[in-house]
Design an enzyme around this catalytic site. Structure first.
Site, mmCIF file in Angstrom:
data_model
loop_
_atom_site.group_PDB
_atom_site.id
_atom_site.type_symbol
_atom_site.label_atom_id
_atom_site.label_comp_id
_atom_site.label_asym_id
_atom_site.label_seq_id
_atom_site.Cartn_x
_atom_site.Cartn_y
_atom_site.Cartn_z
ATOM 1 N N ARG A 311 0.826 -1.205 0.000
ATOM 2 C CA ARG A 311 0.000 0.000 0.000
ATOM 3 C C ARG A 311 0.869 1.267 0.000
ATOM 4 O O ARG A 311 0.481 2.292 -0.553
ATOM 5 C CB ARG A 311 -0.979 0.000 1.179
ATOM 6 C CG ARG A 311 -2.035 1.081 1.111
ATOM 7 C CD ARG A 311 -3.134 0.898 2.143
ATOM 8 N NE ARG A 311 -4.217 0.037 1.674
ATOM 9 C CZ ARG A 311 -5.340 0.476 1.095
ATOM 10 N NH1 ARG A 311 -5.541 1.766 0.901
ATOM 11 N NH2 ARG A 311 -6.257 -0.363 0.691
ATOM 12 N N GLU A 725 -9.481 5.968 7.451
ATOM 13 C CA GLU A 725 -8.062 6.241 7.310
ATOM 14 C C GLU A 725 -7.705 7.551 6.609
ATOM 15 O O GLU A 725 -6.762 8.231 7.022
ATOM 16 C CB GLU A 725 -7.394 5.074 6.553
ATOM 17 C CG GLU A 725 -7.407 3.772 7.295
ATOM 18 C CD GLU A 725 -7.119 2.594 6.381
ATOM 19 O OE1 GLU A 725 -7.947 2.301 5.493
ATOM 20 O OE2 GLU A 725 -6.066 1.962 6.533
#
Lengths: 770, 165
Positions: A311, A725
């Site tokens: 990621r 997030e």
């Protein structure tokens, strides 16, 4: 409709009265035993022997378990790479659990756990990124590399180029409720587990494996956590398994909570990174190519490090179209805590890397970093204002070849520049800095483009279970867990809206592996996207049955039936919802249903770095203004303005709460929160006395937060967007504002590492001044 | 073992505890009042905050026997039956909580502040709450809640921007 209303958190009334129960608050049956781990005192060594005589003899101790006492190697890892519950022949970090004490109380267990005599042959420990690179200590056979175009060639042929490097520290979650679990033995060897976990299904799976039971013999229940932030995705496994083992051994309920120092010493944190970069650009700061080297310190076990590092690679572009890009990622194995999931899951580190490049390039071409950022943004969407129409028709792709079809940052940035008065304030900052020698100010605007979906495609699924009782009240359950983010309330709002009834008719219930099976962790910001859709599907199944039933009675068509305001509208009649439910029950209509959802459109090859890993992107922009004291490095945030994209918000109050909390946590990560290990691999910052979490007086004096009110172009639940997030990365603007303030002290580039503590800022000021 | 008697939320209580028992253990383990939370175990986070004879005390930093004869108020004693205390109500309606773990301590801390200083400024509120850590909210809504509880105007939020405006 209940959706979109700013309702309070579902447990708010319980929280303010102290009635909300966390795992350690559960009243356990008489005779519960308490557990503590004895932990490794050295970072790397061969465990020759361990003398537990004093531990066993200690007051209140019932039993002590070592790896040798287990009938098989018990694996606590969430990844395919095993991680033993208790260290065997070697210890791999300071704080690794080596034995388990079962005692009559929490305190007695902890006191006994400190009494072991270890005989350990110390081995060389690999602690730093540099040591791991030199020793070739890594997970996976070699680096992962994602590329688009020819970055090396583009950098060589560009009019300008530069290189740099940034160290980015890790972060302790500091969920206010530490890790905790409890296990209650059931008949026939079954086990009931309560865990403060974001991933009940994994707890169930791991406990079943440890006890040699099928998964159906273990049930895990999670009502709430006192904060998670990713730290309870995998790190609760050890406690739950330990409780289950102790419960089986003693036949008594078993409970365990980590004391805070133990929690910080034993559990994983955010991965720290070093990111090296080489970039080619023109005189305006338009970037032609970048090479990134991402060095990721994973700690002693694999845990979730591969997808975290992936990621980071996937966010190495952030909001920018980089025509030629090469990202090389090394996943390094060290003798430290196993770094784990933390809000953003690698995305924040990747994003700090590219924002650092933009800041550095802007400094080199002597332009406002905002203008350089905008010049490198992905192209506006077709139909958006400005630009060449024919050019706009071509959707740009990321360096992992995913089309960016929803890019709204041009409009959002424009808006925030206006509402935050960025231009005038930038001029005022320059003027202040020209007049003041000691206190310097800085300002920065940074964008966020965060990919939404688990990159492990199969995790993008969710289930729900909805019952409508004879009296019209509703019992709702799904696979998501509540850690304070307001998921349960948002999903309940969806359920209430589907039936057109008040939220008070919907009972929110604890996540339970016996009700909804095979769930994914509540992670990747996906909680309401996935579980909202699953609950919607379950509600719609029941609603459809009710519609068919009333339509038949009224000789109308089912699709004409409406559920609104507590009424069921059919053929010009308004029946009460409760009455319809009662009649449907009498007519033997099923009033219970499961629901299921699998995210569409996503395909991803993580080895090649190609595909569409994300369903969509969530966006945000933040402007932060800071002041620094150039004599001490002391600094503070003066003002922050945020504009964030939650699509069509399911609950604007809860979403704004996520944004404010995320920003402060992100800014904390990059400014005050410093993890320090000594030369022996001992974490020296294992309590809030030495690890500086933002306090109430640290948050900006002025904090303006607004939601961008555009619907998600993808078909998500009520066209909302995930919010857990993405806002954390708005905190990057604080780091870049500090860089801006330091840059005003001289000609050189500040080269500020993160966290930009007072010491870091002072060093940077000294570098820039000389 | 030590015998002690004290008043908790207006009710007389007697218990036999070891000398080393902390006040928070007495409340949570002996009396089963789990609204007072243990966050950091070391008197820094403020989740265990209670009032002892009207003073704010971190219950993990006081021995139970030190509270012998004292009047202790915990989060469970703040509401009047089903009627929430104005601070509790303000935390609920102004979203001054997320995971809720710090909330009891925050409310007890806020109550002590408002007793001393019924109309604190925003800066005074922030300074007062330095001993209470919240990891979720970023504190903004907590400060707003306390302003509201003290009957002062709560700053309006910026209007929501619209994509088509």
């Amino acid at each position: 409709m209940t959706v979109a209303k700013p309702l309070p958190h579902d447990s708010a009334a319980l929280h303010v009265t102290g009635q909300a129960r966390y795992v350690d608050d559960l009243p356990l049956p008489e005779g519960a035993v308490h557990l503590a781990f004895g932990t490794a005192p050295v970072a790397h060594g061969r465990l020759r022997s361990i003398d537990l005589t004093k531990v066993r003899a200690a007051d209140g101790v019932l039993a002590v378990i070592t790896a040798a006492d287990l009938d098989h190697e018990i694996d606590v890892s969430p990844s395919p790479s095993p991680e033993p519950l208790l260290a065997g022949d070697t210890v791999q970090y300071v704080g690794q659990p080596v034995f388990l004490v079962i005692a009559e109380s929490h305190l007695l267990a902890r006191r006994a756990a400190a009494l072991a005599d270890y005989d350990i042959e110390e081995l060389p420990a690999i602690l730093s990124i540099e040591e791991a690179m030199e020793a070739g200590s890594r997970f996976e056979e070699g680096p992962r590399i994602y590329t688009r175009g020819d970055a090396a060639e583009a950098i060589t042929t560009a009019p300008h180029s530069l290189t740099g490097s940034i160290e980015i520290g890790g972060q302790e979650h500091f969920y206010l409720e530490g890790q905790a679990a409890a296990a209650l033995p059931q008949e026939a060897g079954d086990m009931l587990v309560y865990s403060s976990s974001q991933h009940p299904t994994e707890i169930q799976h791991k406990v079943a494996h440890a006890l040699h039971l099928p998964m159906h013999a273990v049930r895990c229940e999670v009502r709430r956590m006192g904060g998670g932030f990713g730290g309870k995705e995998s790190q609760g496994n050890s406690l739950a398994i330990a409780c289950a083992l102790a419960a089986r051994l003693t036949g008594r309920p078993a409970t365990m909570r980590y004391d805070r120092d133990d929690d910080m010493t034993i559990t994983g944190k955010r991965h720290d990174f070093r990111i090296d970069y080489r970039v080619g650009f023109n005189g305006e700061g338009r970037i032609a190519g970048i090479e990134f080297l991402q060095l990721c310190r994973c700690g002693w076990s694999m845990d979730l490090s591969l997808p975290v590092a992936d990621r980071a690679m996937l966010h190495a572009d952030n909001a920018y179209f980089i025509p030629n890009m090469r990202v090389e990622s090394h996943r390094l194995k060290t003798n430290t805590q196993s770094a784990t999931a933390f809000r953003g899951f690698g995305g924040p580190q990747g994003m700090v890397g590219i924002e650092r490049v933009l800041d550095h390039v802007a400094h080199a071409v002597r332009r406002d970093p905002l203008d350089v950022r905008r010049a490198n943004y992905y192209r506006p969407l077709a139909g958006a204002s400005g630009g060449d129409i024919s050019e706009q028709a071509k959707t740009q792709t990321t360096h992992y070849h995913m089309p960016v079809e929803d890019f709204i940052l041009h409009e959002m940035t424009e808006r925030l520049v206006e509402t935050s008065d960025y231009r005038a304030r930038r001029a005022a900052v320059a003027e202040w800095n020209a007049r003041n020698d000691v206190l310097k100010k800085g300002i920065a605007l940074t964008p966020v483009k965060f990919g939404i979906s688990f990159t492990l495609t199969h995790l993008n699924q969710a289930g729900a279970l909805v019952h409508v009782y004879q009296d019209g009240s509703i019992h709702m359950n799904h696979g998501g867990t509540e850690m304070g983010q307001g998921l349960f309330q948002k999903v309940a709002q969806v359920a209430a809206s589907r039936f057109g009834i008040g939220i008070e008719r919907v009972k929110i219930t604890a996540t339970d592996t016996g009700k909804v099976p095979n769930t994914s962790a509540t992670a990747a910001s996906s909680g309401s996207d996935l579980n909202g859709m699953a609950v919607q599907a379950a509600c719609d199944t029941i609603r459809e049955r009710l519609a068919v039933f009333v339509a038949e009675r009224a000789q109308a068509r089912p699709e004409e039936v409406r559920f609104e305001g507590g009424k069921v509208l059919v053929g010009g009649e308004a029946l009460s919802f409760d009455e319809v439910v009662r009649d449907a029950y009498m007519a033997r209509v099923s009033l219970s249903s499961t629901g299921f959802y699998a995210t569409p459109k996503i395909v991803w090859d993580r080895i090649k770095g190609e595909g569409r890993p994300f369903f969509y992107f969530a966006y945000g922009v933040a402007v932060t203004e800071v002041a620094i004291d150039t004599l001490t490095g002391e600094n503070r945030i003066l003002r922050t303005d945020i504009l964030h994209d939650c699509g069509a918000s399911l609950n604007p109050a809860l979403d704004i709460g996520q944004i404010e909390g995320g920003y402060v946590q992100g800014a904390g990560w990059l400014t005050t929160e410093e993890l320090v290990w000594d030369g022996k691999g001992r974490l020296r910052t294992h309590a809030p006395s030495t690890y500086k979490i933002p306090a109430c007086s640290d948050r900006p004096d002025i904090l303006n937060v607004a939601l961008w009110d555009g619907a998600n172009r993808e078909e998500t639940v009520y066209r909302s967007k995930a919010v857990g997030e993405p806002p954390l990365m708005l905190g990057i603007s604080a780091l870049m504002a500090l860089s801006d303030a330091v840059a005003s002290c001289g000609k050189a580039y500040p080269d500020l590492d993160a966290p930009a503590t007072a010491e870091q800022v002072l060093r940077a000021v000294e570098r820039v001044c000389t | 073992m030590e015998s002690l008697s004290l008043t908790v939320n207006g009710k007389p209580v007697s218990a036999e505890v070891e000398g080393r028992t902390l006040l928070v253990q007495l409340l949570r383990e002996t009396l089963g009042m789990t609204g007072t939370h243990v966050g950091c175990d070391t008197s820094q986070c403020g989740a265990c905050l209670v009032h002892v004879n009207g003073d704010v005390v971190k219950a993990c930093t006081m021995f139970a026997f030190e509270a012998d004869g004292a009047e202790v108020t915990t989060i469970e004693g703040m509401a009047d039956g089903d009627d929430l205390h104005p601070i509790q109500e303000a935390f609920r309606t102004h979203h001054g909580l997320q995971c809720g773990f710090c909330t009891p301590g925050m409310i007890m801390s806020a109550a002590a502040l408002l007793k001393e200083n019924p109309k604190p400024t925003e800066a005074e509120i922030r300074h007062h709450l330095e001993g209470n850590i919240c990891r979720c909210t970023g504190y903004h809504n907590i400060v707003r809640a306390i302003l509201a509880a003290s009957g002062q105007p709560v700053p309006e939020r910026t209007a929501t921007a619209t994509a088509d405006a």
